[in-house]
Design a protein around this motif. Structure first.
Motif, PDB file in Angstrom:
ATOM      1  N   LEU A  67      35.179  44.770  34.947  1.00 31.54           N
ATOM      2  CA  LEU A  67      35.248  45.477  33.771  1.00 31.54           C
ATOM      3  C   LEU A  67      34.045  46.514  33.939  1.00 31.54           C
ATOM      4  O   LEU A  67      32.902  46.090  33.919  1.00 31.54           O
ATOM      5  N   GLN A  68      34.340  47.648  33.597  1.00 31.81           N
ATOM      6  CA  GLN A  68      33.094  48.709  33.746  1.00 31.81           C
ATOM      7  C   GLN A  68      33.339  49.596  32.278  1.00 31.81           C
ATOM      8  O   GLN A  68      34.428  50.298  32.350  1.00 31.81           O
ATOM      9  N   ALA A  69      32.620  49.402  31.510  1.00 29.88           N
ATOM     10  CA  ALA A  69      32.508  50.091  30.102  1.00 29.88           C
ATOM     11  C   ALA A  69      31.777  51.364  30.150  1.00 29.88           C
ATOM     12  O   ALA A  69      30.810  51.582  30.917  1.00 29.88           O
ATOM     13  N   SER A  70      32.033  52.315  29.332  1.00 30.00           N
ATOM     14  CA  SER A  70      31.488  53.541  29.038  1.00 30.00           C
ATOM     15  C   SER A  70      31.774  54.421  28.052  1.00 30.00           C
ATOM     16  O   SER A  70      32.631  53.880  27.266  1.00 30.00           O
ATOM     17  N   GLY A  71      31.254  55.267  27.943  1.00 34.67           N
ATOM     18  CA  GLY A  71      31.215  55.971  26.610  1.00 34.67           C
ATOM     19  C   GLY A  71      30.330  56.018  25.381  1.00 34.67           C
ATOM     20  O   GLY A  71      30.648  56.586  24.155  1.00 34.67           O
ATOM     21  N   ARG A  90      34.356  57.663  21.651  1.00 31.06           N
ATOM     22  CA  ARG A  90      35.357  56.809  22.308  1.00 31.06           C
ATOM     23  C   ARG A  90      34.834  56.086  23.591  1.00 31.06           C
ATOM     24  O   ARG A  90      34.251  56.640  24.426  1.00 31.06           O
ATOM     25  N   LEU A  91      35.042  54.656  23.403  1.00 25.09           N
ATOM     26  CA  LEU A  91      34.634  53.746  24.380  1.00 25.09           C
ATOM     27  C   LEU A  91      35.559  53.495  25.215  1.00 25.09           C
ATOM     28  O   LEU A  91      36.674  53.309  24.860  1.00 25.09           O
ATOM     29  N   SER A  92      35.387  53.512  26.540  1.00 20.23           N
ATOM     30  CA  SER A  92      36.552  53.094  27.726  1.00 20.23           C
ATOM     31  C   SER A  92      36.071  52.121  28.530  1.00 20.23           C
ATOM     32  O   SER A  92      34.784  51.972  28.779  1.00 20.23           O
ATOM     33  N   CYS A  93      37.025  51.217  29.191  1.00 21.97           N
ATOM     34  CA  CYS A  93      36.662  50.264  29.817  1.00 21.97           C
ATOM     35  C   CYS A  93      37.728  50.207  30.945  1.00 21.97           C
ATOM     36  O   CYS A  93      38.888  49.854  30.791  1.00 21.97           O
ATOM     37  N   VAL A  94      37.396  50.332  32.300  1.00 22.22           N
ATOM     38  CA  VAL A  94      38.217  50.267  33.428  1.00 22.22           C
ATOM     39  C   VAL A  94      38.015  48.879  33.981  1.00 22.22           C
ATOM     40  O   VAL A  94      36.952  48.596  34.150  1.00 22.22           O
ATOM     41  N   ALA A  95      39.249  48.200  34.421  1.00 22.83           N
ATOM     42  CA  ALA A  95      39.537  47.142  34.979  1.00 22.83           C
ATOM     43  C   ALA A  95      39.892  47.420  36.547  1.00 22.83           C
ATOM     44  O   ALA A  95      40.568  48.072  36.743  1.00 22.83           O
TER      45      ALA A  95
END
Length: 123
Positions: free
Chosen positions: A3-7, A18-23
């Protein structure tokens, strides 16, 4: 699953982030997802969760009506839209994945965690 979170960032009270998390690595749609937050010296607490299908969501009372969790299984992404931010929302925010398709509020139900992203709300 990785998982990689950003924002994260810094905003004034009343603002939005707005936070995003790419899996990556596993079938994203098999996991329920959650957002947690943690202040220094405090336990990591549940903020919001969403079921594997996106049909069910859950929020801690302090963010209901201000935060919205959503997911896009085609893009392997879960997001947290945070509106009307308050100084007490200042924390490090973490996304997490649970192999259970239900939403759980307990940290122990989540086996995968992203790195934190700092949210700072000034008054």
């Amino acid at each position: 699953v990785q998982l990689q979170a950003s924002g994260g960032g810094s905003v004034q009270a009343g603002g939005s982030l707005r936070l995003s998390c790419v899996a990556s690595g596993q079938t994203f749609s098999s996991y329920s997802m959650g957002w947690f937050r943690q202040a220094p010296g405090k336990e990591r607490e549940f903020v919001a969760g969403i079921s594997w299908s996106g049909d069910s969501t859950d929020y801690v009372d302090s963010v209901k009506g201000r935060f919205t969790i959503s997911r896009d299984n085609a893009k392997n992404t879960v997001s947290l839209q945070m509106n009307s931010l308050k100084p007490e929302d200042t924390d490090v925010y973490y996304c997490a994945a649970s192999s259970s398709r239900r939403i759980y509020r307990s940290r122990g139900s989540y086996g995968y965690w992203g790195q934190g992203t700092q949210v700072t709300v000034s008054s």
